[in-house]
Design a protein around this motif. Structure first.
Motif, PDB file in Angstrom:
ATOM      1  N   ALA A  69       0.821  -1.179  -0.263  1.00 20.53           N
ATOM      2  CA  ALA A  69      -0.040  -0.285   0.513  1.00 20.53           C
ATOM      3  C   ALA A  69       0.718   1.639   0.094  1.00 20.53           C
ATOM      4  O   ALA A  69       1.126   2.249  -0.750  1.00 20.53           O
ATOM      5  N   VAL A  70       2.344   1.021   0.670  1.00 24.57           N
ATOM      6  CA  VAL A  70       3.289   2.611   0.808  1.00 24.57           C
ATOM      7  C   VAL A  70       3.610   2.999  -0.531  1.00 24.57           C
ATOM      8  O   VAL A  70       3.484   3.362  -1.096  1.00 24.57           O
ATOM      9  N   ASN A  71       4.212   1.646  -0.950  1.00 22.15           N
ATOM     10  CA  ASN A  71       4.786   1.273  -2.836  1.00 22.15           C
ATOM     11  C   ASN A  71       3.981   2.697  -3.464  1.00 22.15           C
ATOM     12  O   ASN A  71       3.827   3.086  -4.147  1.00 22.15           O
ATOM     13  N   ASP A  72       2.283   1.247  -3.452  1.00 17.04           N
ATOM     14  CA  ASP A  72       1.330   1.961  -4.348  1.00 17.04           C
ATOM     15  C   ASP A  72       0.969   3.628  -4.398  1.00 17.04           C
ATOM     16  O   ASP A  72       1.029   4.399  -5.245  1.00 17.04           O
ATOM     17  N   LEU A  73       0.858   4.126  -3.126  1.00 18.64           N
ATOM     18  CA  LEU A  73       1.056   5.805  -2.165  1.00 18.64           C
ATOM     19  C   LEU A  73       2.101   6.443  -3.041  1.00 18.64           C
ATOM     20  O   LEU A  73       1.632   7.798  -4.140  1.00 18.64           O
ATOM     21  N   LYS A  74       3.404   5.294  -2.864  1.00 19.95           N
ATOM     22  CA  LYS A  74       4.341   6.462  -3.709  1.00 19.95           C
ATOM     23  C   LYS A  74       4.688   6.658  -4.983  1.00 19.95           C
ATOM     24  O   LYS A  74       4.711   7.506  -5.063  1.00 19.95           O
ATOM     25  N   ASN A  75       4.149   5.525  -5.546  1.00 17.65           N
ATOM     26  CA  ASN A  75       4.103   5.931  -7.287  1.00 17.65           C
ATOM     27  C   ASN A  75       3.261   6.290  -7.254  1.00 17.65           C
ATOM     28  O   ASN A  75       3.592   7.082  -8.569  1.00 17.65           O
ATOM     29  N   GLU A  76       1.567   6.508  -6.894  1.00 18.15           N
ATOM     30  CA  GLU A  76       1.284   7.633  -7.343  1.00 18.15           C
ATOM     31  C   GLU A  76       1.259   9.008  -7.234  1.00 18.15           C
ATOM     32  O   GLU A  76       1.240   9.592  -8.125  1.00 18.15           O
ATOM     33  N   ALA A  77       2.156   9.190  -6.110  1.00 18.54           N
ATOM     34  CA  ALA A  77       2.623  10.769  -5.603  1.00 18.54           C
ATOM     35  C   ALA A  77       3.660  10.761  -6.864  1.00 18.54           C
ATOM     36  O   ALA A  77       3.585  12.131  -7.424  1.00 18.54           O
ATOM     37  N   LEU A  78       4.141   9.908  -7.459  1.00 22.02           N
ATOM     38  CA  LEU A  78       5.265  10.399  -8.219  1.00 22.02           C
ATOM     39  C   LEU A  78       4.897  10.313  -9.588  1.00 22.02           C
ATOM     40  O   LEU A  78       5.325  11.717 -10.135  1.00 22.02           O
TER      41      LEU A  78
END
Length: 111
Positions: A69-78
């Motif tokens: 979930a953290v990876n998904d959130l960071k990828n979306e932010a990027l």
């Protein structure tokens, strides 16, 4: 025949348990729980990171669900050209983890 069927099911389930991979450039995205850390940054958009589904959560540890979930959130932010996320909640359900946040673009000196 039963062994072939069982091995086919197990092979297929392996693809169901992969969690979100962190994009290499998303490593620089920072997550903050305090608004003061992003208050002078440019707000971009509300974002959601999630990992897990009703059909695969049993094969994934809580830690891996959260990291996914953290990876998904960071990828979306990027993908929004954000480098900071103000995290509002970490909602842990029986079958998934969902993180709600706000994406911000901050000057590098701030983060």
């Amino acid at each position: 025949m039963a062994i072939v069927t069982l091995s086919s099911i197990l092979s297929a389930s392996c693809s169901l348990i992969e969690t979100a991979e962190l994009h290499p450039d998303a490593r620089d995205v920072r997550m903050f729980d305090s608004y003061e850390q992003v208050e002078k940054c440019a707000f971009i958009k509300e974002i959601v990171g999630t990992e897990g589904h009703w059909y695969n959560y049993i094969f994934i540890t809580n830690k891996d669900l959260t990291l996914g979930a953290v990876n998904d959130l960071k990828n979306e932010a990027l993908s929004l050209n954000a480098n900071s996320v103000h995290v509002h909640t970490n909602m842990s359900f029986t079958t998934s983890v969902t993180i709600l946040g706000q994406a911000y673009r901050c000057e590098r000196a701030r983060i």
